[in-house]
Each structure stands twice: as structure tokens, then as C-alpha cells.
Enzyme design. Structure first.
Site, PDB file in Angstrom:
ATOM      1  CB  SER A  66       2.116   0.071  15.156  1.00  0.00           C
ATOM      2  OG  SER A  66       1.423  -1.189  15.052  1.00  0.00           O
TER       3      SER A  66
ATOM      4  CE1 TYR B 299       5.652  -2.153  18.700  1.00  0.00           C
ATOM      5  CE2 TYR B 299       3.417  -2.591  17.924  1.00  0.00           C
ATOM      6  CZ  TYR B 299       4.772  -1.914  17.812  1.00  0.00           C
ATOM      7  OH  TYR B 299       5.099  -1.491  16.727  1.00  0.00           O
TER       8      TYR B 299
END
Length: 282
Positions: free
Chosen positions: A138, A151
């Protein structure tokens, strides 16, 4: 990469993984798809031809189950050409709010699950001196925001793992890539794919406001999941992608800003950095 190829893809019942499986089957490739719900994947594929599809309901934290899925795919298709580690979920909460169980669960999926897949597929790839591993990271594996600490921690770990892996296996003819999407129009920001703290703490109102904003975001994200899946296929097919392949103009802008900030930190701390060297005697 020859065509048709055999792909082993994790996290396939929704979002980017589902779109990737759909495109691969429509182009005539073989696909071994792992998911937490084979039924949900089957329903989501609708009228897509499944003759080249092998599904497996796998808990990626179960090393034996992962090995069995890889073995079944090898028996069915002969070899695994491309592995896409896509399984994952988001989490929005302040660092202080994250429990030990929530942190361990994130790393179980984002890191230890990936590691289980890698241990299962690498021996055969090394033996035949070929293969391709694509780890879906990501833009939050390259930068960070308040509320995304857990995350980001998982994705930063995935980035380090993947960079080391790429250097280790290049001599075996195995290609390795990181794909770093920005905001993509999937259900990633819906509560089905986004964890929230079980014990929110008063004082983090800004995190609550950001969480509410993100929960209202689905349907407005810039990234096109169809184009993103096509891009992932091209990373494997044309062999021209860099180790870090960004997806989305938002991802590009955030990465460039992170590079500028990191460069400024390195240069601003230069004097103290050099002061810690052992001084050589004249």
C-alpha cells in the site's frame, strides 16, 4: 511469463483480489484462489468460467493448510508461475488504542501469512529457476498517517521482507515486486474489511473524525480496481516494472512527498549523524 500461466492468489473473495481472479480466468490463465469463504467467491464470480479455477478455504496463519493448498495447486496445474499475496484488511485507530490481540492478528495476516505462502512456493521455484512473487502492499507501506499506525506497521514490515527477498532470490531467476496502491474503489473502507479499536480512548477525537470520514469514502476513491488488477497482470507479464510499483496518482503524490520529507530529515540531522563516527588518529 508464458501464457496461459498458473497464478496462486490469496484474499480473493472481494475487492482487488476478486477482480484479479476474474480477469485472469477471462484471459485463460489457471488460478488457485485462497479465501476465507469459497461460497462468497463462487457467488461473486457469477457467470465467469471456472474450468481453470481451483479454490481453497484457507486460514493463511495455518502453515500446514497453506502448504496443502500449494500442493493441491501444483497437482492440478503442474507448476505455480505467479504468486500474489493480496490478503489483508485495514485498521483505523490510535496506536494507544490497539490491543495486543489486534496487533498480533494484523501481523498474522500481513506478515506471517505471507511468510507461510513464501515458504511453501519458493522450493519449487528455486528448483526450476523461475517464478514471480507479487506482494500487495500500500502507499501506507511507504508513508503514514495518524490513525493508521497498526496497518502501516504491517505494510512497512512487508516492504522490508519483500526487498530482502528480492535480493535473495534474484540469482534463482525469481522475480519479486511490491505493488503499492493508493485509495482504490473497493470495499476496503467498509467495516467488512476495516478493523476498528475494541477499546476507543477519550481524547482521540481527531482519529474518530477521520474514521467517520473514511467510512463515508467508499464510492469516491480515485483508484479503479479494474485498471489496478490489469496493472498487476502487466507487472507479471511484461517484466518491466520496478521493485516498487505504485498504483494511482494519489499514491505517486504521497510517495514523492514522503521522499522529500525523508531527504530533509537526513540532511537536517547530518551534523549529529557524522558526529558519532569513531575519530581516526592522525
Amino acid at each position: 511469463m508464458s501464457h496461459p500461466a498458473t497464478w496462486f492468489v490469496t484474499g480473493t473473495s472481494r475487492g482487488l483480489g476478486l477482480e484479479l481472479v476474474t480477469q485472469l480466468l477471462r484471459r485463460g490463465d489457471n488460478v488457485a484462489a485462497t479465501t476465507r469463504s469459497v461460497q462468497r467467491l463462487d457467488e461473486a464470480l457469477q457467470d465467469v468460467d471456472r474450468s481453470r479455477l481451483l479454490t481453497a478455504e484457507v486460514d493463511l496463519t495455518d502453515e500446514a493448510a497453506v502448504a496443502a493448498a500449494v500442493e493441491a495447486a501444483t497437482r492440478r496445474f503442474g507448476t505455480i508461475d505467479v504468486v500474489v499475496n493480496n490478503a489483508g484488511y485495514g485498521f483505523l485507530g490510535a496506536v494507544e488504542e490497539v490491543t495486543d490481540a489486534e496487533a498480533r492478528q494484523m501481523f498474522d495476516v500481513q506478515i506471517f501469512g505471507v511468510w507461510n505462502v513464501l515458504r511453501a512456493v519458493l522450493p519449487a521455484m528455486r528448483e526450476r529457476r523461475g517464478g514471480h512473487i507479487i506482494n500487495i502492499s500500500s502507499i501506507l507501506g511507504l508513508t503514514s498517517f495518524p490513525g493508521w499506525g497498526l496497518y502501516c506497521a504491517g505494510k512497512y514490515a512487508l516492504e522490508g521482507l519483500t526487498e530482502s527477498l528480492a535480493a535473495e532470490v534474484s540469482g534463482f531467476g525469481i522475480d519479486v515486486h511490491l505493488v503499492e496502491p493508493g485509495y482504490t474503489r473497493t470495499d476496503f473502507l467498509r467495516t467488512t474489511s476495516l478493523g476498528l479499536p475494541s477499546n476507543p480512548i477519550a481524547g482521540y477525537e481527531a482519529i474518530r473524525e477521520m474514521t467517520d470520514a473514511h467510512l463515508k469514502m467508499p464510492g469516491t476513491q480515485l483508484g479503479d480496481p479494474v485498471k489496478a488488477a490489469t496493472a498487476i497482470i502487466s507487472v507479471a507479464a511484461d517484466g518491466k516494472a520496478p521493485l516498487h510499483q505504485l498504483l494511482g496518482s494519489d499514491s505517486y503524490g504521497l510517495a514523492k512527498a514522503r521522499l522529500d520529507t525523508l531527504t530533509a530529515d537526513v540532511e537536517n540531522g547530518r551534523d549529529l549523524t557524522f558526529s558519532t563516527d569513531i575519530t581516526q588518529n592522525a
